[in-house]
Scaffold this motif. Sequence first.
Motif, PDB file in Angstrom:
ATOM      1  N   THR A  68      -1.262  -0.442 -12.790  1.00 50.31           N
ATOM      2  CA  THR A  68      -0.167  -1.146 -13.442  1.00 50.31           C
ATOM      3  C   THR A  68      -0.261  -0.885 -14.940  1.00 50.31           C
ATOM      4  O   THR A  68      -1.304  -1.100 -15.542  1.00 50.31           O
ATOM      5  CB  THR A  68      -0.264  -2.654 -13.163  1.00 50.31           C
ATOM      6  OG1 THR A  68      -0.062  -2.834 -11.770  1.00 50.31           O
ATOM      7  CG2 THR A  68       0.797  -3.424 -13.917  1.00 50.31           C
ATOM      8  N   VAL A  69       0.787  -0.370 -15.520  1.00 50.21           N
ATOM      9  CA  VAL A  69       0.724  -0.075 -16.957  1.00 50.21           C
ATOM     10  C   VAL A  69       1.643  -1.013 -17.726  1.00 50.21           C
ATOM     11  O   VAL A  69       2.595  -1.545 -17.183  1.00 50.21           O
ATOM     12  CB  VAL A  69       1.133   1.392 -17.263  1.00 50.21           C
ATOM     13  CG1 VAL A  69       0.186   2.374 -16.641  1.00 50.21           C
ATOM     14  CG2 VAL A  69       2.554   1.665 -16.809  1.00 50.21           C
ATOM     15  N   CYS A  70       1.288  -1.214 -19.007  1.00 49.65           N
ATOM     16  CA  CYS A  70       2.177  -1.997 -19.862  1.00 49.65           C
ATOM     17  C   CYS A  70       3.353  -1.103 -20.204  1.00 49.65           C
ATOM     18  O   CYS A  70       3.159   0.006 -20.689  1.00 49.65           O
ATOM     19  CB  CYS A  70       1.469  -2.382 -21.152  1.00 49.65           C
ATOM     20  SG  CYS A  70       0.362  -3.735 -20.908  1.00 49.65           S
ATOM     21  N   TYR A  71       4.513  -1.538 -19.942  1.00 52.25           N
ATOM     22  CA  TYR A  71       5.654  -0.675 -20.222  1.00 52.25           C
ATOM     23  C   TYR A  71       6.293  -1.085 -21.531  1.00 52.25           C
ATOM     24  O   TYR A  71       6.204  -2.230 -21.962  1.00 52.25           O
ATOM     25  CB  TYR A  71       6.660  -0.728 -19.072  1.00 52.25           C
ATOM     26  CG  TYR A  71       7.295  -2.079 -18.881  1.00 52.25           C
ATOM     27  CD1 TYR A  71       6.663  -3.071 -18.145  1.00 52.25           C
ATOM     28  CD2 TYR A  71       8.541  -2.359 -19.436  1.00 52.25           C
ATOM     29  CE1 TYR A  71       7.243  -4.308 -17.981  1.00 52.25           C
ATOM     30  CE2 TYR A  71       9.133  -3.600 -19.262  1.00 52.25           C
ATOM     31  CZ  TYR A  71       8.473  -4.569 -18.536  1.00 52.25           C
ATOM     32  OH  TYR A  71       9.046  -5.791 -18.374  1.00 52.25           O
ATOM     33  N   LYS A  72       6.935  -0.126 -22.171  1.00 44.36           N
ATOM     34  CA  LYS A  72       7.605  -0.439 -23.434  1.00 44.36           C
ATOM     35  C   LYS A  72       9.096  -0.604 -23.172  1.00 44.36           C
ATOM     36  O   LYS A  72       9.638  -0.047 -22.207  1.00 44.36           O
ATOM     37  CB  LYS A  72       7.345   0.660 -24.457  1.00 44.36           C
ATOM     38  CG  LYS A  72       7.455   2.059 -23.903  1.00 44.36           C
ATOM     39  CD  LYS A  72       7.103   3.096 -24.949  1.00 44.36           C
ATOM     40  CE  LYS A  72       7.249   4.493 -24.346  1.00 44.36           C
ATOM     41  NZ  LYS A  72       7.092   5.575 -25.214  1.00 44.36           N
ATOM     42  N   ALA A  73       9.752  -1.337 -24.063  1.00 43.26           N
ATOM     43  CA  ALA A  73      11.189  -1.529 -23.913  1.00 43.26           C
ATOM     44  C   ALA A  73      11.906  -0.227 -24.249  1.00 43.26           C
ATOM     45  O   ALA A  73      11.477   0.508 -25.147  1.00 43.26           O
ATOM     46  CB  ALA A  73      11.654  -2.631 -24.849  1.00 43.26           C
ATOM     47  N   PRO A  74      12.976   0.086 -23.545  1.00 39.67           N
ATOM     48  CA  PRO A  74      13.680   1.351 -23.833  1.00 39.67           C
ATOM     49  C   PRO A  74      14.423   1.278 -25.160  1.00 39.67           C
ATOM     50  O   PRO A  74      14.913   0.211 -25.548  1.00 39.67           O
ATOM     51  CB  PRO A  74      14.677   1.468 -22.676  1.00 39.67           C
ATOM     52  CG  PRO A  74      14.863   0.079 -22.170  1.00 39.67           C
ATOM     53  CD  PRO A  74      13.593  -0.671 -22.454  1.00 39.67           C
ATOM     54  N   PRO A  75      14.523   2.404 -25.877  1.00 37.35           N
ATOM     55  CA  PRO A  75      15.297   2.403 -27.127  1.00 37.35           C
ATOM     56  C   PRO A  75      16.773   2.213 -26.807  1.00 37.35           C
ATOM     57  O   PRO A  75      17.239   2.638 -25.755  1.00 37.35           O
ATOM     58  CB  PRO A  75      15.060   3.806 -27.685  1.00 37.35           C
ATOM     59  CG  PRO A  75      14.705   4.642 -26.498  1.00 37.35           C
ATOM     60  CD  PRO A  75      14.015   3.732 -25.524  1.00 37.35           C
ATOM     61  N   ASN A  76      17.477   1.561 -27.721  1.00 38.73           N
ATOM     62  CA  ASN A  76      18.925   1.394 -27.520  1.00 38.73           C
ATOM     63  C   ASN A  76      19.645   2.592 -28.135  1.00 38.73           C
ATOM     64  O   ASN A  76      19.125   3.246 -29.046  1.00 38.73           O
ATOM     65  CB  ASN A  76      19.374   0.077 -28.178  1.00 38.73           C
ATOM     66  CG  ASN A  76      20.746  -0.341 -27.682  1.00 38.73           C
ATOM     67  OD1 ASN A  76      21.210   0.094 -26.617  1.00 38.73           O
ATOM     68  ND2 ASN A  76      21.417  -1.180 -28.447  1.00 38.73           N
ATOM     69  N   LYS A  77      20.835   2.870 -27.657  1.00 44.53           N
ATOM     70  CA  LYS A  77      21.693   3.955 -28.175  1.00 44.53           C
ATOM     71  C   LYS A  77      20.964   5.301 -28.210  1.00 44.53           C
ATOM     72  O   LYS A  77      21.081   6.063 -29.179  1.00 44.53           O
ATOM     73  CB  LYS A  77      22.227   3.589 -29.563  1.00 44.53           C
ATOM     74  CG  LYS A  77      23.081   2.335 -29.512  1.00 44.53           C
ATOM     75  CD  LYS A  77      23.765   2.052 -30.806  1.00 44.53           C
ATOM     76  CE  LYS A  77      24.582   0.775 -30.707  1.00 44.53           C
ATOM     77  NZ  LYS A  77      25.207   0.376 -31.954  1.00 44.53           N
ATOM     78  N   PHE A  78      20.194   5.528 -27.176  1.00 40.92           N
ATOM     79  CA  PHE A  78      19.453   6.784 -27.043  1.00 40.92           C
ATOM     80  C   PHE A  78      20.421   7.847 -26.518  1.00 40.92           C
ATOM     81  O   PHE A  78      21.252   7.553 -25.652  1.00 40.92           O
ATOM     82  CB  PHE A  78      18.304   6.557 -26.064  1.00 40.92           C
ATOM     83  CG  PHE A  78      17.369   7.700 -25.898  1.00 40.92           C
ATOM     84  CD1 PHE A  78      16.533   8.087 -26.928  1.00 40.92           C
ATOM     85  CD2 PHE A  78      17.308   8.383 -24.687  1.00 40.92           C
ATOM     86  CE1 PHE A  78      15.652   9.134 -26.768  1.00 40.92           C
ATOM     87  CE2 PHE A  78      16.424   9.428 -24.516  1.00 40.92           C
ATOM     88  CZ  PHE A  78      15.597   9.799 -25.553  1.00 40.92           C
TER      89      PHE A  78
END
Length: 441
Positions: free
Chosen positions: A369-379
Amino acid sequence: AEAEVEAEGNLSQGILEIQGANAVWLDPVAVLNGAYSQYQVSYSRYYSRPSFGNLHSSSSSAGAACSEGNTRKRKRKKTYTPNEKEVLAELRHKESRSSISHAHSSFLATRPPLSSSKATMDSLSGNCPASQQLSTLADANTNTSEDAEVDFVRLAELWQAPLYELNYLRKSSQGAESDVRWCQHMESRATPLFGSFVEHEEEALAECAGCTFILPRNCRFLMSDVSHIHQLIPEHPDFGYNLILIDPPWENKSVHRKSLYPTLPNRQLLSLPIKQLVHREGALLALWLTNREKLHQFVEKELFPAWGVQLAASWYWLKLNDSGHMISPLDLQHHKPYECLLLGYLPGNKQAAYSDETAQEDLMSMRETVCYKAPPNKFVIMSIPGDHSRKPPLGSLLSQYAPGPHPVTGLELFARELTPGWTSWGNEPLRFQNLRYFHNR
Ligand code: SAM
Protein backbone atom coordinates in the motif's frame (compact mmCIF):
# COMPACT_ATOMS: atom_id res chain seq x y z
CA ALA A 1 19.61 19.24 -31.88
CA GLU A 2 20.74 18.40 -28.33
CA ALA A 3 17.26 19.15 -27.01
CA GLU A 4 15.84 16.80 -29.62
CA VAL A 5 18.20 13.97 -28.71
CA GLU A 6 17.35 14.38 -25.03
CA ALA A 7 13.65 14.43 -25.83
CA GLU A 8 14.01 11.26 -27.93
CA GLY A 9 15.68 9.54 -24.96
CA ASN A 10 12.95 10.52 -22.51
CA LEU A 11 10.33 9.42 -24.95
CA SER A 12 11.44 5.80 -24.96
CA GLN A 13 8.59 4.91 -22.59
CA GLY A 14 6.27 7.00 -24.72
CA ILE A 15 5.76 9.87 -22.25
CA LEU A 16 7.71 13.11 -22.14
CA GLU A 17 7.30 15.66 -19.39
CA ILE A 18 7.11 19.18 -20.79
CA GLN A 19 9.47 21.40 -18.81
CA GLY A 20 7.88 24.48 -17.27
CA ALA A 21 4.34 23.30 -17.91
CA ASN A 22 1.83 21.10 -16.16
CA ALA A 23 1.82 18.82 -19.17
CA VAL A 24 3.17 15.80 -21.02
CA TRP A 25 3.61 14.79 -24.63
CA LEU A 26 2.52 11.20 -25.17
CA ASP A 27 3.29 8.82 -28.01
CA PRO A 28 0.43 6.28 -27.65
CA VAL A 29 2.08 3.64 -29.84
CA ALA A 30 5.30 3.70 -27.79
CA VAL A 31 3.29 3.47 -24.55
CA LEU A 32 1.21 0.55 -25.85
CA ASN A 33 4.32 -1.26 -27.05
CA GLY A 34 5.57 -1.51 -23.46
CA ALA A 35 2.96 -4.27 -23.12
CA TYR A 36 4.26 -6.62 -25.81
CA SER A 37 7.41 -8.66 -26.34
CA GLN A 38 6.85 -10.41 -29.67
CA TYR A 39 4.65 -7.90 -31.44
CA GLN A 40 4.52 -4.15 -31.82
CA VAL A 41 1.59 -1.89 -32.45
CA SER A 42 1.98 -0.55 -35.98
CA TYR A 43 2.19 3.22 -36.29
CA SER A 44 0.65 3.14 -39.74
CA ARG A 45 -2.30 1.12 -38.45
CA TYR A 46 -2.74 3.20 -35.30
CA TYR A 47 -2.90 6.27 -37.52
CA SER A 48 -4.86 4.75 -40.38
CA ARG A 49 -7.79 7.15 -40.16
CA PRO A 50 -8.14 9.23 -43.34
CA SER A 51 -8.09 12.37 -41.19
CA PHE A 52 -4.53 11.54 -40.20
CA GLY A 53 -3.60 11.93 -43.86
CA ASN A 54 -5.26 15.32 -43.82
CA LEU A 55 -3.33 16.23 -40.74
CA HIS A 56 -0.05 15.76 -42.58
CA SER A 57 -0.63 18.91 -44.55
CA SER A 58 -2.12 20.91 -41.82
CA SER A 59 0.42 23.23 -40.29
CA SER A 60 -1.07 25.69 -42.71
CA SER A 61 -4.56 24.25 -42.57
CA ALA A 62 -4.70 24.82 -38.79
CA GLY A 63 -3.94 28.41 -39.55
CA ALA A 64 -6.54 28.45 -42.29
CA ALA A 65 -9.11 26.93 -39.97
CA CYS A 66 -8.12 29.54 -37.43
CA SER A 67 -8.88 32.46 -39.63
CA GLU A 68 -12.05 30.78 -40.91
CA GLY A 69 -13.18 30.30 -37.32
CA ASN A 70 -12.46 33.92 -36.51
CA THR A 71 -14.36 35.11 -39.54
CA ARG A 72 -17.34 33.00 -38.60
CA LYS A 73 -17.13 34.38 -35.08
CA ARG A 74 -16.85 37.94 -36.26
CA LYS A 75 -19.88 37.54 -38.51
CA ARG A 76 -21.83 35.97 -35.73
CA LYS A 77 -21.10 38.64 -33.17
CA LYS A 78 -23.48 41.10 -34.81
CA THR A 79 -26.49 38.84 -34.94
CA TYR A 80 -25.91 35.95 -32.59
CA THR A 81 -26.81 35.91 -28.90
CA PRO A 82 -25.50 32.77 -27.20
CA ASN A 83 -27.92 30.78 -25.06
CA GLU A 84 -27.33 29.99 -21.40
CA LYS A 85 -25.53 26.69 -22.06
CA GLU A 86 -23.20 28.37 -24.56
CA VAL A 87 -22.33 31.09 -22.06
CA LEU A 88 -21.51 28.46 -19.44
CA ALA A 89 -19.49 26.47 -21.97
CA GLU A 90 -17.51 29.59 -22.84
CA LEU A 91 -16.78 30.22 -19.16
CA ARG A 92 -15.62 26.62 -18.74
CA HIS A 93 -13.40 26.98 -21.81
CA LYS A 94 -11.87 30.17 -20.41
CA GLU A 95 -10.95 28.32 -17.21
CA SER A 96 -8.95 25.75 -19.16
CA ARG A 97 -7.67 27.96 -21.95
CA SER A 98 -4.50 29.41 -20.42
CA SER A 99 -3.25 26.01 -19.15
CA ILE A 100 -3.81 24.44 -22.56
CA SER A 101 -2.27 27.31 -24.46
CA HIS A 102 0.77 27.43 -22.15
CA ALA A 103 1.24 23.65 -22.39
CA HIS A 104 1.17 23.85 -26.16
CA SER A 105 3.64 26.69 -26.51
CA SER A 106 6.01 24.95 -24.05
CA PHE A 107 5.62 21.78 -26.09
CA LEU A 108 6.56 23.59 -29.29
CA ALA A 109 9.65 24.99 -27.56
CA THR A 110 10.67 21.45 -26.48
CA ARG A 111 10.43 20.14 -30.06
CA PRO A 112 9.93 16.46 -29.16
CA PRO A 113 10.10 13.92 -31.97
CA LEU A 114 6.62 13.44 -33.45
CA SER A 115 5.22 10.14 -34.63
CA SER A 116 5.04 10.91 -38.30
CA SER A 117 8.62 9.84 -38.93
CA LYS A 118 7.95 6.60 -37.07
CA ALA A 119 4.81 5.95 -39.12
CA THR A 120 6.91 6.32 -42.21
CA MET A 121 9.59 4.07 -40.69
CA ASP A 122 6.92 1.44 -40.16
CA SER A 123 6.31 1.14 -43.85
CA LEU A 124 9.86 1.75 -45.06
CA SER A 125 11.38 -0.93 -42.84
CA GLY A 126 8.95 -3.51 -44.16
CA ASN A 127 7.12 -3.72 -40.86
CA CYS A 128 3.91 -4.73 -42.50
CA PRO A 129 1.04 -5.60 -40.21
CA ALA A 130 1.36 -8.98 -38.55
CA SER A 131 -1.88 -10.26 -40.03
CA GLN A 132 -0.19 -10.17 -43.44
CA GLN A 133 2.79 -12.14 -42.11
CA LEU A 134 0.81 -14.71 -40.21
CA SER A 135 0.15 -16.85 -43.24
CA THR A 136 3.86 -17.69 -43.27
CA LEU A 137 3.80 -19.20 -39.79
CA ALA A 138 3.72 -22.95 -40.26
CA ASP A 139 1.89 -23.75 -37.06
CA ALA A 140 -0.73 -21.02 -37.24
CA ASN A 141 -3.77 -23.24 -37.14
CA THR A 142 -6.22 -20.72 -38.52
CA ASN A 143 -7.89 -19.57 -41.68
CA THR A 144 -7.30 -15.96 -40.76
CA SER A 145 -8.29 -13.62 -43.54
CA GLU A 146 -5.87 -10.75 -43.85
CA ASP A 147 -6.93 -7.53 -42.29
CA ALA A 148 -10.48 -8.57 -41.48
CA GLU A 149 -12.21 -6.76 -38.64
CA VAL A 150 -14.74 -8.45 -36.38
CA ASP A 151 -17.91 -6.56 -35.53
CA PHE A 152 -18.38 -7.93 -32.02
CA VAL A 153 -21.49 -5.86 -31.38
CA ARG A 154 -23.24 -7.45 -34.36
CA LEU A 155 -21.93 -10.95 -33.54
CA ALA A 156 -23.32 -10.70 -30.03
CA GLU A 157 -26.80 -10.17 -31.47
CA LEU A 158 -26.77 -13.41 -33.51
CA TRP A 159 -28.46 -16.54 -32.22
CA GLN A 160 -25.07 -18.29 -32.58
CA ALA A 161 -23.43 -15.82 -30.15
CA PRO A 162 -23.23 -18.32 -27.25
CA LEU A 163 -21.41 -20.75 -29.55
CA TYR A 164 -18.52 -18.42 -30.39
CA GLU A 165 -15.29 -19.38 -28.66
CA LEU A 166 -11.86 -17.88 -28.20
CA ASN A 167 -9.27 -20.52 -29.14
CA TYR A 168 -5.65 -20.12 -28.13
CA LEU A 169 -3.37 -20.65 -31.11
CA ARG A 170 0.11 -20.58 -29.70
CA LYS A 171 2.20 -18.70 -27.25
CA SER A 172 3.36 -15.63 -29.11
CA SER A 173 7.06 -16.37 -28.44
CA GLN A 174 8.59 -18.59 -31.08
CA GLY A 175 10.03 -21.37 -28.85
CA ALA A 176 9.18 -24.73 -30.38
CA GLU A 177 8.61 -27.66 -28.06
CA SER A 178 7.34 -25.85 -25.03
CA ASP A 179 4.90 -24.01 -27.27
CA VAL A 180 3.40 -27.21 -28.56
CA ARG A 181 2.80 -28.41 -25.01
CA TRP A 182 1.41 -25.06 -23.99
CA CYS A 183 -0.77 -25.06 -27.04
CA GLN A 184 -2.20 -28.48 -26.25
CA HIS A 185 -2.85 -27.38 -22.70
CA MET A 186 -4.54 -24.18 -23.83
CA GLU A 187 -6.65 -25.86 -26.48
CA SER A 188 -8.59 -27.52 -23.73
CA ARG A 189 -9.19 -24.03 -22.41
CA ALA A 190 -11.18 -22.58 -25.31
CA THR A 191 -13.45 -20.02 -23.67
CA PRO A 192 -16.86 -18.73 -24.70
CA LEU A 193 -16.29 -15.37 -26.35
CA PHE A 194 -19.24 -13.57 -24.82
CA GLY A 195 -20.15 -13.32 -21.15
CA SER A 196 -17.13 -15.19 -19.69
CA PHE A 197 -13.99 -13.84 -18.10
CA VAL A 198 -10.83 -14.57 -20.06
CA GLU A 199 -7.72 -14.35 -17.95
CA HIS A 200 -4.15 -15.43 -18.57
CA GLU A 201 -0.55 -14.63 -17.71
CA GLU A 202 1.53 -14.85 -20.86
CA GLU A 203 1.39 -12.97 -24.14
CA ALA A 204 -0.62 -15.15 -26.50
CA LEU A 205 -2.37 -15.40 -29.82
CA ALA A 206 -5.99 -16.42 -29.93
CA GLU A 207 -8.52 -16.88 -32.70
CA CYS A 208 -12.20 -16.21 -32.91
CA ALA A 209 -14.67 -15.54 -35.69
CA GLY A 210 -11.95 -16.15 -38.29
CA CYS A 211 -9.59 -13.45 -36.97
CA THR A 212 -6.47 -13.56 -34.84
CA PHE A 213 -5.97 -11.47 -31.72
CA ILE A 214 -2.93 -10.80 -29.60
CA LEU A 215 -3.50 -10.90 -25.86
CA PRO A 216 -0.91 -9.06 -23.75
CA ARG A 217 0.60 -10.69 -20.68
CA ASN A 218 -1.35 -10.69 -17.45
CA CYS A 219 -4.62 -9.45 -18.90
CA ARG A 220 -8.23 -10.15 -18.06
CA PHE A 221 -11.35 -9.23 -19.94
CA LEU A 222 -15.07 -9.73 -20.17
CA MET A 223 -16.96 -9.06 -23.39
CA SER A 224 -20.62 -8.42 -22.61
CA ASP A 225 -23.47 -5.97 -22.81
CA VAL A 226 -23.96 -3.52 -19.96
CA SER A 227 -26.90 -5.66 -18.78
CA HIS A 228 -24.28 -8.20 -17.55
CA ILE A 229 -21.97 -5.72 -15.87
CA HIS A 230 -22.77 -7.18 -12.43
CA GLN A 231 -20.35 -10.00 -13.29
CA LEU A 232 -17.54 -7.52 -12.58
CA ILE A 233 -18.56 -7.00 -8.95
CA PRO A 234 -15.90 -8.66 -6.76
CA GLU A 235 -16.84 -11.14 -4.05
CA HIS A 236 -15.12 -8.95 -1.51
CA PRO A 237 -13.80 -5.32 -1.52
CA ASP A 238 -10.23 -6.66 -1.10
CA PHE A 239 -10.57 -7.88 -4.66
CA GLY A 240 -12.08 -4.60 -5.85
CA TYR A 241 -10.46 -2.04 -8.15
CA ASN A 242 -8.45 0.96 -7.02
CA LEU A 243 -8.24 2.61 -10.45
CA ILE A 244 -11.34 2.79 -12.64
CA LEU A 245 -11.18 4.35 -16.11
CA ILE A 246 -14.46 4.99 -17.94
CA ASP A 247 -15.07 6.19 -21.48
CA PRO A 248 -18.85 5.90 -21.85
CA PRO A 249 -20.67 5.69 -25.16
CA TRP A 250 -22.29 9.09 -24.57
CA GLU A 251 -25.27 9.85 -26.78
CA ASN A 252 -23.78 11.90 -29.57
CA LYS A 253 -25.05 12.90 -33.00
CA SER A 254 -21.75 12.31 -34.79
CA VAL A 255 -21.32 8.78 -33.34
CA HIS A 256 -24.94 8.01 -34.22
CA ARG A 257 -24.70 9.41 -37.74
CA LYS A 258 -21.52 7.48 -38.52
CA SER A 259 -22.87 4.31 -36.76
CA LEU A 260 -19.54 4.03 -34.95
CA TYR A 261 -20.86 2.15 -31.93
CA PRO A 262 -24.10 1.94 -29.97
CA THR A 263 -24.62 4.68 -27.39
CA LEU A 264 -26.20 4.60 -23.94
CA PRO A 265 -28.67 7.05 -22.42
CA ASN A 266 -27.45 8.92 -19.33
CA ARG A 267 -29.96 7.19 -17.05
CA GLN A 268 -28.26 3.82 -17.75
CA LEU A 269 -24.92 5.26 -16.73
CA LEU A 270 -26.47 6.45 -13.45
CA SER A 271 -27.21 2.85 -12.54
CA LEU A 272 -23.71 1.43 -13.15
CA PRO A 273 -22.60 -0.40 -9.96
CA ILE A 274 -19.52 1.78 -9.45
CA LYS A 275 -19.58 1.73 -5.62
CA GLN A 276 -19.60 -2.07 -5.62
CA LEU A 277 -16.49 -2.22 -7.79
CA VAL A 278 -14.27 -0.18 -5.46
CA HIS A 279 -11.34 -1.62 -3.51
CA ARG A 280 -11.55 -1.64 0.30
CA GLU A 281 -9.06 1.25 0.38
CA GLY A 282 -10.92 3.36 -2.16
CA ALA A 283 -10.37 4.13 -5.83
CA LEU A 284 -9.34 6.84 -8.23
CA LEU A 285 -11.94 7.16 -10.99
CA ALA A 286 -11.20 8.86 -14.32
CA LEU A 287 -14.07 9.70 -16.66
CA TRP A 288 -13.80 10.89 -20.28
CA LEU A 289 -16.20 13.63 -21.31
CA THR A 290 -17.04 15.35 -24.56
CA ASN A 291 -17.23 19.15 -24.54
CA ARG A 292 -21.02 19.38 -24.39
CA GLU A 293 -21.92 21.67 -21.52
CA LYS A 294 -25.07 19.64 -20.84
CA LEU A 295 -22.91 16.60 -20.22
CA HIS A 296 -20.60 18.45 -17.82
CA GLN A 297 -23.62 19.60 -15.85
CA PHE A 298 -25.02 16.05 -15.79
CA VAL A 299 -21.75 14.59 -14.51
CA GLU A 300 -21.18 17.23 -11.82
CA LYS A 301 -24.75 17.41 -10.57
CA GLU A 302 -26.07 13.87 -11.07
CA LEU A 303 -23.58 11.22 -12.14
CA PHE A 304 -20.71 11.79 -9.68
CA PRO A 305 -23.08 12.26 -6.71
CA ALA A 306 -24.95 9.05 -7.71
CA TRP A 307 -21.67 7.10 -7.96
CA GLY A 308 -20.31 8.67 -4.74
CA VAL A 309 -17.36 10.32 -6.54
CA GLN A 310 -15.64 13.40 -5.11
CA LEU A 311 -14.26 15.51 -7.96
CA ALA A 312 -10.48 16.03 -7.59
CA ALA A 313 -9.10 17.42 -10.86
CA SER A 314 -9.78 18.17 -14.51
CA TRP A 315 -7.28 17.03 -17.12
CA TYR A 316 -7.27 17.91 -20.81
CA TRP A 317 -6.29 15.82 -23.79
CA LEU A 318 -5.07 18.25 -26.44
CA LYS A 319 -5.12 16.71 -29.91
CA LEU A 320 -2.25 17.68 -32.20
CA ASN A 321 -1.53 16.91 -35.80
CA ASP A 322 1.79 15.46 -36.84
CA SER A 323 3.28 18.91 -37.34
CA GLY A 324 2.63 19.62 -33.66
CA HIS A 325 -0.26 22.03 -34.26
CA MET A 326 -3.67 21.77 -32.64
CA ILE A 327 -6.14 19.89 -34.86
CA SER A 328 -8.51 22.88 -34.75
CA PRO A 329 -8.22 26.42 -33.39
CA LEU A 330 -8.37 26.49 -29.60
CA ASP A 331 -11.32 28.88 -29.52
CA LEU A 332 -13.43 27.34 -32.25
CA GLN A 333 -16.88 27.20 -30.68
CA HIS A 334 -18.23 23.78 -31.66
CA HIS A 335 -15.08 21.84 -32.36
CA LYS A 336 -12.53 22.27 -29.63
CA PRO A 337 -9.16 20.53 -30.14
CA TYR A 338 -9.31 19.03 -26.63
CA GLU A 339 -11.39 16.64 -24.55
CA CYS A 340 -11.76 16.52 -20.81
CA LEU A 341 -10.90 13.77 -18.33
CA LEU A 342 -12.41 14.26 -14.87
CA LEU A 343 -10.62 12.65 -11.93
CA GLY A 344 -12.34 11.88 -8.68
CA TYR A 345 -12.08 9.68 -5.59
CA LEU A 346 -14.36 6.99 -4.24
CA PRO A 347 -14.09 6.07 -0.59
CA GLY A 348 -13.47 2.41 0.26
CA ASN A 349 -14.98 0.39 3.06
CA LYS A 350 -12.02 -0.20 5.38
CA GLN A 351 -14.25 -1.90 7.93
CA ALA A 352 -14.96 -4.76 5.57
CA ALA A 353 -13.22 -7.77 7.16
CA TYR A 354 -12.14 -10.68 5.08
CA SER A 355 -12.93 -14.08 6.54
CA ASP A 356 -10.18 -16.07 4.86
CA GLU A 357 -7.10 -14.78 6.69
CA THR A 358 -4.59 -16.76 4.66
CA ALA A 359 -5.82 -15.34 1.39
CA GLN A 360 -5.67 -11.84 2.86
CA GLU A 361 -2.07 -12.35 4.00
CA ASP A 362 -1.21 -13.59 0.52
CA LEU A 363 -2.69 -10.47 -0.97
CA MET A 364 -0.83 -8.16 1.42
CA SER A 365 2.52 -9.83 0.82
CA MET A 366 2.19 -9.46 -2.96
CA ARG A 367 1.31 -5.79 -3.07
CA GLU A 368 2.31 -2.77 -1.15
CA THR A 369 0.00 0.00 0.00
CA VAL A 370 1.58 3.28 -1.02
CA CYS A 371 0.83 6.84 -0.01
CA TYR A 372 -0.68 8.38 -3.06
CA LYS A 373 -0.43 12.01 -4.05
CA ALA A 374 -3.31 14.17 -5.20
CA PRO A 375 -3.46 14.61 -8.98
CA PRO A 376 -2.49 18.00 -10.43
CA ASN A 377 -5.39 20.09 -11.68
CA LYS A 378 -5.58 21.36 -15.29
CA PHE A 379 -2.97 18.85 -16.39
CA VAL A 380 -2.55 18.67 -20.17
CA ILE A 381 -1.79 15.52 -22.18
CA MET A 382 -0.81 16.16 -25.79
CA SER A 383 -0.83 13.48 -28.47
CA ILE A 384 -1.83 12.73 -32.05
CA PRO A 385 -5.26 11.05 -32.13
CA GLY A 386 -5.69 7.63 -33.78
CA ASP A 387 -9.00 5.96 -34.62
CA HIS A 388 -12.30 7.69 -33.88
CA SER A 389 -12.86 7.96 -30.09
CA ARG A 390 -9.62 6.08 -29.35
CA LYS A 391 -8.12 7.64 -26.24
CA PRO A 392 -4.42 7.79 -25.37
CA PRO A 393 -3.31 5.04 -22.93
CA LEU A 394 -3.15 6.75 -19.52
CA GLY A 395 -2.80 3.81 -17.11
CA SER A 396 0.77 4.60 -16.02
CA LEU A 397 0.09 8.34 -15.63
CA LEU A 398 -3.03 7.75 -13.56
CA SER A 399 -1.80 4.91 -11.37
CA GLN A 400 0.50 7.15 -9.26
CA TYR A 401 -2.64 8.90 -7.93
CA ALA A 402 -4.56 5.74 -7.01
CA PRO A 403 -5.11 4.92 -3.34
CA GLY A 404 -4.58 1.41 -1.94
CA PRO A 405 -2.28 -1.35 -3.09
CA HIS A 406 0.27 -1.03 -5.88
CA PRO A 407 0.68 -2.21 -8.57
CA VAL A 408 -2.88 -1.04 -9.03
CA THR A 409 -5.83 -3.26 -9.83
CA GLY A 410 -7.18 -1.34 -12.80
CA LEU A 411 -10.56 -1.64 -14.46
CA GLU A 412 -11.45 -0.07 -17.78
CA LEU A 413 -15.16 0.21 -18.56
CA PHE A 414 -16.26 0.37 -22.23
CA ALA A 415 -12.75 -0.70 -23.26
CA ARG A 416 -11.76 -1.46 -26.84
CA GLU A 417 -8.31 -2.84 -26.03
CA LEU A 418 -6.49 -4.78 -23.30
CA THR A 419 -3.94 -3.53 -20.79
CA PRO A 420 -1.56 -5.74 -18.77
CA GLY A 421 -2.61 -5.95 -15.13
CA TRP A 422 -6.04 -4.51 -15.86
CA THR A 423 -9.52 -5.92 -16.32
CA SER A 424 -11.10 -4.63 -19.52
CA TRP A 425 -14.85 -4.72 -19.99
CA GLY A 426 -17.19 -3.63 -22.79
CA ASN A 427 -18.98 -5.04 -25.79
CA GLU A 428 -15.79 -5.00 -27.90
CA PRO A 429 -12.67 -5.12 -25.66
CA LEU A 430 -10.78 -7.11 -28.33
CA ARG A 431 -11.36 -4.51 -31.05
CA PHE A 432 -7.81 -3.11 -31.20
CA GLN A 433 -6.18 -6.46 -30.25
CA ASN A 434 -6.78 -7.66 -33.80
CA LEU A 435 -3.46 -8.71 -35.31
CA ARG A 436 -4.09 -6.24 -38.14
CA TYR A 437 -2.99 -3.44 -35.75
CA PHE A 438 0.40 -5.10 -35.01
CA HIS A 439 3.61 -6.15 -36.68
CA ASN A 440 6.34 -8.53 -35.52
CA ARG A 441 9.18 -7.08 -33.50
N1 SAM B 1 -12.06 4.16 -24.68
C1 SAM B 1 -12.30 3.50 -25.94
C2 SAM B 1 -11.06 3.68 -26.81
O1 SAM B 1 -10.15 4.42 -26.42
O2 SAM B 1 -10.99 3.06 -27.88
C3 SAM B 1 -13.52 4.03 -26.65
C4 SAM B 1 -14.79 3.67 -25.96
S1 SAM B 1 -16.16 4.17 -26.91
C5 SAM B 1 -16.35 5.82 -26.49
C6 SAM B 1 -17.50 3.41 -26.06
C7 SAM B 1 -17.58 1.90 -26.16
O3 SAM B 1 -18.75 1.47 -25.42
C8 SAM B 1 -17.75 1.34 -27.57
O4 SAM B 1 -16.85 0.28 -27.74
C9 SAM B 1 -19.17 0.80 -27.58
O5 SAM B 1 -19.36 -0.29 -28.46
C10 SAM B 1 -19.33 0.39 -26.13
N2 SAM B 1 -20.75 0.20 -25.75
C11 SAM B 1 -21.82 0.85 -26.24
N3 SAM B 1 -22.96 0.35 -25.72
C12 SAM B 1 -22.60 -0.64 -24.88
C13 SAM B 1 -23.34 -1.54 -24.08
N4 SAM B 1 -24.68 -1.52 -24.04
N5 SAM B 1 -22.67 -2.45 -23.34
C14 SAM B 1 -21.30 -2.49 -23.39
N6 SAM B 1 -20.54 -1.66 -24.14
C15 SAM B 1 -21.18 -0.74 -24.88
